[in-house]
Design a protein around this motif. Structure first.
Motif, short mmCIF file in Angstrom:
data_model
loop_
_atom_site.label_atom_id
_atom_site.label_comp_id
_atom_site.label_asym_id
_atom_site.label_seq_id
_atom_site.Cartn_x
_atom_site.Cartn_y
_atom_site.Cartn_z
N TRP A 180 49.23 57.09 25.67
CA TRP A 180 49.86 57.29 25.09
C TRP A 180 49.62 58.27 23.86
CZ3 TRP A 180 53.69 60.91 28.03
CH2 TRP A 180 54.36 59.97 29.53
N ARG A 181 49.74 59.16 23.49
CA ARG A 181 48.69 59.59 22.54
C ARG A 181 50.37 60.78 21.52
NH1 ARG A 181 46.20 55.41 22.50
NH2 ARG A 181 44.17 55.75 22.12
N CYS A 182 50.41 61.32 20.98
CA CYS A 182 51.82 62.36 19.96
C CYS A 182 50.45 63.38 19.66
CB CYS A 182 51.36 61.68 18.41
SG CYS A 182 52.85 60.07 18.95
N TYR A 183 51.10 64.94 20.01
CA TYR A 183 50.20 66.68 19.72
C TYR A 183 51.08 66.65 19.27
CZ TYR A 183 45.79 63.96 21.38
OH TYR A 183 44.97 63.16 21.51
N SER A 184 50.88 68.00 17.88
CA SER A 184 52.23 68.81 17.12
C SER A 184 52.39 69.79 18.61
CB SER A 184 52.18 69.09 15.79
OG SER A 184 51.41 67.63 15.24
N ALA A 216 39.59 56.94 22.86
CA ALA A 216 39.48 56.95 23.59
C ALA A 216 40.28 57.98 24.58
CB ALA A 216 40.45 55.53 23.53
N VAL A 217 41.10 58.58 24.18
CA VAL A 217 41.94 59.98 24.86
C VAL A 217 41.77 60.91 24.25
CG1 VAL A 217 44.31 60.48 25.50
CG2 VAL A 217 43.90 57.91 25.07
N SER A 218 41.67 61.62 23.21
CA SER A 218 41.01 63.01 23.02
C SER A 218 40.60 63.64 23.63
CB SER A 218 41.29 63.56 21.52
OG SER A 218 40.09 62.71 20.64
N PRO A 219 38.69 62.85 24.23
CA PRO A 219 37.99 63.57 24.59
C PRO A 219 38.26 63.94 26.08
CG PRO A 219 36.87 62.15 23.29
CD PRO A 219 38.58 61.46 23.27
N LEU A 257 49.44 73.38 22.70
CA LEU A 257 49.24 72.51 21.54
C LEU A 257 47.25 72.38 21.63
CD1 LEU A 257 49.70 68.59 24.07
CD2 LEU A 257 50.86 69.71 22.40
N PHE A 258 46.87 71.77 20.09
CA PHE A 258 46.10 72.12 20.10
C PHE A 258 45.14 70.47 19.53
CE2 PHE A 258 46.81 75.66 17.92
CZ PHE A 258 46.47 76.98 18.30
N ILE A 259 44.35 70.78 20.03
CA ILE A 259 43.35 68.79 20.64
C ILE A 259 42.22 68.87 20.02
CG2 ILE A 259 42.67 67.03 21.71
CD1 ILE A 259 45.47 67.63 23.72
N ALA A 260 42.51 67.97 18.31
CA ALA A 260 40.41 67.64 18.03
C ALA A 260 39.80 66.75 19.11
CB ALA A 260 40.89 67.94 17.41
N ARG A 261 38.59 66.82 19.66
CA ARG A 261 37.98 65.81 20.07
C ARG A 261 37.53 65.04 19.22
NH1 ARG A 261 35.31 67.11 24.82
NH2 ARG A 261 35.89 69.06 24.79
C1 LIG Z 1 52.86 62.96 14.82
C2 LIG Z 1 51.42 63.07 15.13
C3 LIG Z 1 50.64 63.97 15.19
C4 LIG Z 1 50.00 64.46 15.94
N1 LIG Z 1 49.53 65.47 16.18
C5 LIG Z 1 47.58 65.47 16.60
C6 LIG Z 1 47.21 67.51 16.80
O1 LIG Z 1 48.22 67.98 16.93
N2 LIG Z 1 46.23 67.28 17.45
C7 LIG Z 1 45.20 66.34 16.62
O2 LIG Z 1 44.26 66.91 17.67
N3 LIG Z 1 45.34 64.99 16.69
C8 LIG Z 1 46.90 64.89 16.57
N4 LIG Z 1 47.35 63.75 16.44
C9 LIG Z 1 46.07 62.51 16.46
C10 LIG Z 1 46.67 62.03 17.89
O3 LIG Z 1 47.87 61.22 18.31
C11 LIG Z 1 45.61 61.30 18.21
O4 LIG Z 1 45.90 60.35 17.27
C12 LIG Z 1 44.24 61.57 18.51
O5 LIG Z 1 43.73 62.52 19.44
C13 LIG Z 1 42.82 60.87 18.80
O6 LIG Z 1 42.64 59.84 19.41
P1 LIG Z 1 41.69 59.02 20.66
O7 LIG Z 1 42.46 58.34 21.50
O8 LIG Z 1 40.97 60.06 21.44
O9 LIG Z 1 41.42 58.14 19.26
P2 LIG Z 1 41.56 56.29 19.64
O10 LIG Z 1 40.45 56.09 20.32
O11 LIG Z 1 43.41 55.94 19.31
O12 LIG Z 1 41.59 56.45 17.81
C14 LIG Z 1 42.23 56.63 17.14
C15 LIG Z 1 40.95 57.65 15.17
O13 LIG Z 1 40.44 58.55 15.59
C16 LIG Z 1 41.03 59.32 14.18
N5 LIG Z 1 41.30 60.80 14.83
C17 LIG Z 1 43.00 60.41 15.36
N6 LIG Z 1 43.39 62.12 15.10
C18 LIG Z 1 42.20 62.32 14.57
C19 LIG Z 1 41.99 64.05 14.12
N7 LIG Z 1 42.54 64.68 14.49
N8 LIG Z 1 41.17 64.71 13.91
C20 LIG Z 1 39.80 63.33 13.28
N9 LIG Z 1 39.96 62.49 13.62
C21 LIG Z 1 40.91 61.83 13.67
C22 LIG Z 1 41.64 58.00 13.40
O14 LIG Z 1 40.46 57.97 12.52
C23 LIG Z 1 42.16 57.64 14.58
O15 LIG Z 1 42.41 56.22 13.61
C24 LIG Z 1 48.96 63.26 15.76
C25 LIG Z 1 48.94 62.09 15.48
C26 LIG Z 1 50.00 61.84 15.14
C27 LIG Z 1 50.89 60.62 14.68
#
Ligand SMILES: Cc1cc2nc3c(=O)[nH]c(=O)nc-3n(C[C@H](O)[C@H](O)[C@H](O)COP(=O)(O)OP(=O)(O)OC[C@H]3O[C@@H](n4cnc5c(N)ncnc54)[C@H](O)[C@@H]3O)c2cc1C
Length: 244
Positions: free
Chosen positions: A49-53, A74-77, A65-69
């Protein structure tokens, strides 16, 4: 915690590395402007599970939501590959630190400092008339590497004569500000460009995005007398980190 299934109503690539998802609002679900939501792909484990504003203000017809890849994430892509009609799990208990009601009353200038998709909450905040009507000026400072990452803000935010959007573009020339936010703040360029002073008696500030920017801006403003709310007392500054 209430995990429900919802649908992707729109999925749009809004920058090279950012996707905008608009989710259906499940019945009975509400949020406050500035909060974030937890989402996951159907069948995901708790650690996925992940948090997104939430980039849409309270009462909007979709949860935007705006999601950065994130490269290697693990999840955002996977979230960035979702298409219209796909299903997503949503925790309907929204939360967050970036609630304007937590700020001390009486401010006239609302400053919003974000890097990358940290701008999401501020697109909602600056588009919420219940918030904007309280302020004379709203200054959104958006730190990005390339111009490409700035464009979607202008598309989704509700424009008004009170609003200034200032991009700090670090890897391409031609912006009013070609520095990182903390550097542009410390040399006075941000205030000069906005033509507004950052002062705790008149300014209210929210900061969101990468931890390095959040830490630097927070400590620079602390030195100038800004405090975060504590022990039930409202402050002039709110912060939210995307990761630690
Ligand atoms: C309160 C809160 C609100 C958030 N809102 C947003 C949002 O609106 N949009 C969004 O894109 N993400 C947001 N995030 C970050 C999101 O929850 C994830 O951490 C992110 O999408 C990465 O997940 P992942 O599984 O791909 O990476 P993981 O495999 O979990 O790796 C996490 C690593 O990715 C990097 N990372 C995390 N977020 C970003 C980012 N946005 N840009 C560049 N590098 C990053 C950091 O180095 C972090 O340690 C938020 C996090 C929190 C705690």
């Amino acid at each position: 915690m209430a995990e429900v299934r919802t649908k992707v109503l729109e999925a749009v690539q809004v920058a090279d590395n950012v996707v905008r998802l608009d989710l259906a609002v499940p019945e009975g679900t509400s949020w406050k402007t500035g909060e974030f939501a937890r989402v996951a792909l159907p069948g995901a484990s708790e650690s996925e599970w992940r948090c997104y504003s939430i980039a849409t203000p309270t009462g909007s017809p979709t949860i935007g939501l705006f999601i950065a890849r994130v490269k290697g994430g693990a999840v955002s892509p996977k979230l960035c590959s979702l298409k219209k009609g796909d299903e997503l799990m949503l925790d309907t208990e929204m939360m967050g630190m970036l609630l304007e009601s937590r700020l001390e009353e009486g401010g006239k200038d609302l400053w919003l400092f974000a890097t990358g998709t940290g701008v999401a909450s501020f697109v909602a905040v600056a588009s919420d008339p219940a918030i904007t009507e309280k302020y004379e000026n709203i200054v959104l400072v958006h730190g990005v590497r390339t111009w490409n990452e700035t464009q979607y803000v202008g598309h989704y935010i509700v424009k008004s004569s009170k609003l200034q959007v200032m991009a700090c573009v670090t890897r391409e020339k031609g912006a009013l500000i070609n520095q990182r936010i903390p550097d542009a703040l410390s040399c006075g360029l941000i205030e000069k460009t906005a033509d507004i002073k950052l002062d705790p008696s008149t300014s209210r500030v929210m900061i969101c995005g990468n931890p390095a920017m959040v830490k630097s801006v927070r400590s620079a403003l602390k030195e100038r007398g800004f405090v975060t709310p504590r022990g039930g007392r409202p402050g002039q500054m709110l912060v939210e980190n995307f990761w630690m």
